[in-house]
Scaffold this motif. Structure first.
Motif, mmCIF file in Angstrom:
data_model
loop_
_atom_site.group_PDB
_atom_site.id
_atom_site.type_symbol
_atom_site.label_atom_id
_atom_site.label_comp_id
_atom_site.label_asym_id
_atom_site.label_seq_id
_atom_site.Cartn_x
_atom_site.Cartn_y
_atom_site.Cartn_z
ATOM 1 N N SER A 1 -22.129 22.194 77.226
ATOM 2 C CA SER A 1 -21.089 22.682 76.331
ATOM 3 C C SER A 1 -21.580 22.590 74.887
ATOM 4 C CB SER A 1 -19.806 21.862 76.504
ATOM 5 O OG SER A 1 -18.813 22.284 75.604
ATOM 6 N N GLU A 2 -21.712 23.751 74.247
ATOM 7 C CA GLU A 2 -22.123 23.808 72.845
ATOM 8 C C GLU A 2 -20.929 24.228 71.989
ATOM 9 O OE1 GLU A 2 -26.151 25.543 71.970
ATOM 10 O OE2 GLU A 2 -25.628 26.631 73.804
ATOM 11 N N PRO A 3 -20.580 23.446 70.990
ATOM 12 C CA PRO A 3 -19.528 23.891 70.069
ATOM 13 C C PRO A 3 -20.094 24.929 69.111
ATOM 14 C CG PRO A 3 -20.376 21.778 69.366
ATOM 15 C CD PRO A 3 -21.092 22.127 70.646
ATOM 16 N N SER A 4 -19.454 25.137 68.009
ATOM 17 C CA SER A 4 -19.809 26.237 67.118
ATOM 18 C C SER A 4 -21.251 26.168 66.611
ATOM 19 C CB SER A 4 -18.855 26.245 65.920
ATOM 20 O OG SER A 4 -17.531 26.463 66.350
ATOM 21 N N PHE A 5 -21.953 27.272 66.787
ATOM 22 C CA PHE A 5 -23.257 27.492 66.168
ATOM 23 C C PHE A 5 -22.999 28.449 65.008
ATOM 24 C CE2 PHE A 5 -27.378 29.239 65.378
ATOM 25 C CZ PHE A 5 -28.301 28.309 65.820
ATOM 26 N N ILE A 6 -22.926 27.887 63.790
ATOM 27 C CA ILE A 6 -22.467 28.636 62.624
ATOM 28 C C ILE A 6 -23.664 29.144 61.829
ATOM 29 C CG2 ILE A 6 -21.079 28.553 60.515
ATOM 30 C CD1 ILE A 6 -19.596 26.150 61.787
ATOM 31 N N VAL A 7 -23.667 30.438 61.573
ATOM 32 C CA VAL A 7 -24.720 31.058 60.770
ATOM 33 C C VAL A 7 -24.137 31.346 59.392
ATOM 34 C CG1 VAL A 7 -26.372 32.949 60.637
ATOM 35 C CG2 VAL A 7 -25.660 32.078 62.873
ATOM 36 N N GLY A 8 -24.412 30.433 58.463
ATOM 37 C CA GLY A 8 -23.843 30.543 57.129
ATOM 38 C C GLY A 8 -24.369 31.741 56.358
ATOM 39 N N GLY A 9 -23.682 32.072 55.260
ATOM 40 C CA GLY A 9 -24.114 33.167 54.407
ATOM 41 C C GLY A 9 -25.529 32.936 53.896
ATOM 42 N N GLY A 10 -26.392 33.942 54.017
ATOM 43 C CA GLY A 10 -27.775 33.827 53.557
ATOM 44 C C GLY A 10 -28.723 33.233 54.571
ATOM 45 N N VAL B 1 -20.792 31.690 65.573
ATOM 46 C CA VAL B 1 -19.854 31.983 64.476
ATOM 47 C C VAL B 1 -20.636 32.552 63.304
ATOM 48 C CG1 VAL B 1 -18.097 31.052 62.940
ATOM 49 C CG2 VAL B 1 -18.401 30.053 65.211
ATOM 50 N N LEU B 2 -20.238 33.730 62.859
ATOM 51 C CA LEU B 2 -20.911 34.403 61.747
ATOM 52 C C LEU B 2 -20.233 34.036 60.438
ATOM 53 C CD1 LEU B 2 -21.273 37.856 63.527
ATOM 54 C CD2 LEU B 2 -23.084 36.177 63.132
ATOM 55 N N GLY B 3 -20.755 32.979 59.827
ATOM 56 C CA GLY B 3 -20.274 32.563 58.520
ATOM 57 C C GLY B 3 -19.211 31.482 58.558
ATOM 58 N N ARG B 4 -19.197 30.657 57.515
ATOM 59 C CA ARG B 4 -18.112 29.711 57.320
ATOM 60 C C ARG B 4 -16.914 30.454 56.732
ATOM 61 N NH1 ARG B 4 -21.796 25.342 54.145
ATOM 62 N NH2 ARG B 4 -22.660 27.314 53.378
ATOM 63 N N SER B 5 -15.832 29.735 56.503
ATOM 64 C CA SER B 5 -14.624 30.371 55.978
ATOM 65 C C SER B 5 -14.928 31.110 54.678
ATOM 66 C CB SER B 5 -13.552 29.295 55.728
ATOM 67 O OG SER B 5 -12.390 29.872 55.202
ATOM 68 N N GLY B 6 -14.556 32.376 54.635
ATOM 69 C CA GLY B 6 -14.776 33.179 53.439
ATOM 70 C C GLY B 6 -16.142 33.808 53.339
ATOM 71 N N GLU B 7 -17.035 33.553 54.298
ATOM 72 C CA GLU B 7 -18.386 34.106 54.282
ATOM 73 C C GLU B 7 -18.500 35.271 55.265
ATOM 74 O OE1 GLU B 7 -21.205 30.276 53.141
ATOM 75 O OE2 GLU B 7 -21.006 30.876 55.243
ATOM 76 N N ARG B 8 -19.416 36.163 54.966
ATOM 77 C CA ARG B 8 -19.703 37.277 55.864
ATOM 78 C C ARG B 8 -20.648 36.843 56.979
ATOM 79 N NH1 ARG B 8 -21.850 43.177 53.715
ATOM 80 N NH2 ARG B 8 -21.049 44.460 55.466
ATOM 81 N N GLY B 9 -21.436 35.833 56.715
ATOM 82 C CA GLY B 9 -22.374 35.327 57.710
ATOM 83 C C GLY B 9 -23.756 35.893 57.534
ATOM 84 N N ARG C 1 -11.305 34.260 64.919
ATOM 85 C CA ARG C 1 -11.210 32.825 64.689
ATOM 86 C C ARG C 1 -11.687 32.071 65.930
ATOM 87 N NH1 ARG C 1 -10.459 34.585 60.341
ATOM 88 N NH2 ARG C 1 -8.831 34.089 58.799
ATOM 89 N N THR C 2 -12.270 30.899 65.704
ATOM 90 C CA THR C 2 -12.799 30.123 66.818
ATOM 91 C C THR C 2 -11.701 29.711 67.785
ATOM 92 O OG1 THR C 2 -14.573 29.269 65.398
ATOM 93 C CG2 THR C 2 -14.144 28.077 67.435
ATOM 94 N N TYR C 3 -10.558 29.307 67.259
ATOM 95 C CA TYR C 3 -9.498 28.825 68.149
ATOM 96 C C TYR C 3 -8.979 29.937 69.042
ATOM 97 C CZ TYR C 3 -5.727 30.928 65.355
ATOM 98 O OH TYR C 3 -4.883 31.803 64.723
ATOM 99 N N ARG C 4 -9.061 31.193 68.585
ATOM 100 C CA ARG C 4 -8.617 32.307 69.422
ATOM 101 C C ARG C 4 -9.607 32.541 70.574
ATOM 102 N NH1 ARG C 4 -6.574 35.523 64.298
ATOM 103 N NH2 ARG C 4 -4.368 34.932 64.377
ATOM 104 N N ALA C 5 -10.887 32.395 70.300
ATOM 105 C CA ALA C 5 -11.876 32.492 71.383
ATOM 106 C C ALA C 5 -11.685 31.352 72.370
ATOM 107 C CB ALA C 5 -13.286 32.483 70.807
#
Length: 231
Positions: free
Chosen positions: A97-106, A130-138, A213-217
């Motif tokens: 089980s892997e939680p969020s793998f977040i690819v931040g902006g840039g 996850v493509l980007g943190r909150s407010g980021e395009r990723g 959103r992550t919680y919706r997935a």
């Protein structure tokens, strides 16, 4: 890391701390061994090359969890890579089980997972990209997954999410930022059934959720994970 079955239970055979991750044994009743991947340092930054190796011996049972997830930071023109190599011997069982793998902006990340399974082995795997943190395009992500059973390809995917303009087109991911999935390899699980389920040509199935959103997935994937044997 390597685990082996002796005396009816699975025990750690080799647990090595790397540059980025430290495996920690979590005690629980039952025959399986539960191991958490604790973070050693912040990752992923430009130039980082994280490699995880997992070897599950014949008949052994491993539950692998990552309580922290991964965040890829702004690479500022550089690139990072995250790789996992998993070997399941005959009759081995593994849930991962892997939680969020977040690819931040840039960020610019190559993520690769290679799994080799012997006859009778089973893998239940869950991931959330996850493509980007909150407010980021990723940032840019290329995710390669290859699963082989008895030396033959069971599942191969090349997910290229490098260009934000291309991935946001209709029919790709559009405005969604989260791509989550539950996959069963080595057997074909029973229900639930639905349009998001894909049965493989060999023994296996995949259920994917694309959301904003992550919680919706998670709302979609949690029942599938539990129905297919996840804890």
């Amino acid at each position: 890391m390597a685990v082996r079955r002796t005396g009816g239970r699975t025990h750690p055979h080799r647990l090595e701390t790397g540059t980025f991750l430290r495996p920690r044994v979590l005690r629980r009743p039952g025959t399986a061994l539960r191991v958490a991947l604790a973070a050693v340092r912040a990752a992923l930054c430009a130039g980082d090359d994280l490699e995880l190796r997992v070897d599950v011996g014949p008949g052994a049972e491993l539950e692998l969890v990552d309580p922290n997830g991964t965040l890829a930071y702004n690479a500022r023109g550089g690139r990072a890579s995250w790789r996992a190599r998993v070997r399941l011997a005959e009759g081995a069982r593994m849930t991962w089980s892997e939680p969020s793998f977040i690819v931040g902006g840039g960020a610019d990340v190559l993520r690769r997972i290679d799994v080799d399974m012997a006859p009778g082995a089973r893998l239940l795997w869950r991931e959330t990209l996850v493509l980007g943190r909150s407010g980021e395009r990723g940032g840019a992500l290329r995710s390669l997954t290859g699963v082989r059973l008895s030396g033959r390809e069971l599942y191969v995917e090349d997910l290229d999410l490098g260009s934000a303009e291309t991935r946001e087109l209709p029919g790709v991911v559009g405005a969604a930022r989260v791509i989550g999935q539950v996959a069963a390899f080595g057997w074909t699980p029973g229900g639930p059934d639905g349009p998001a389920r894909m049965d493989l040509a060999g023994p296996g199935a995949l259920w994917r959720s694309v959301a904003d959103r992550t919680y919706r997935a998670d709302t979609v994937l949690d029942p599938v994970w539990h129905a297919w044997g996840g804890r």
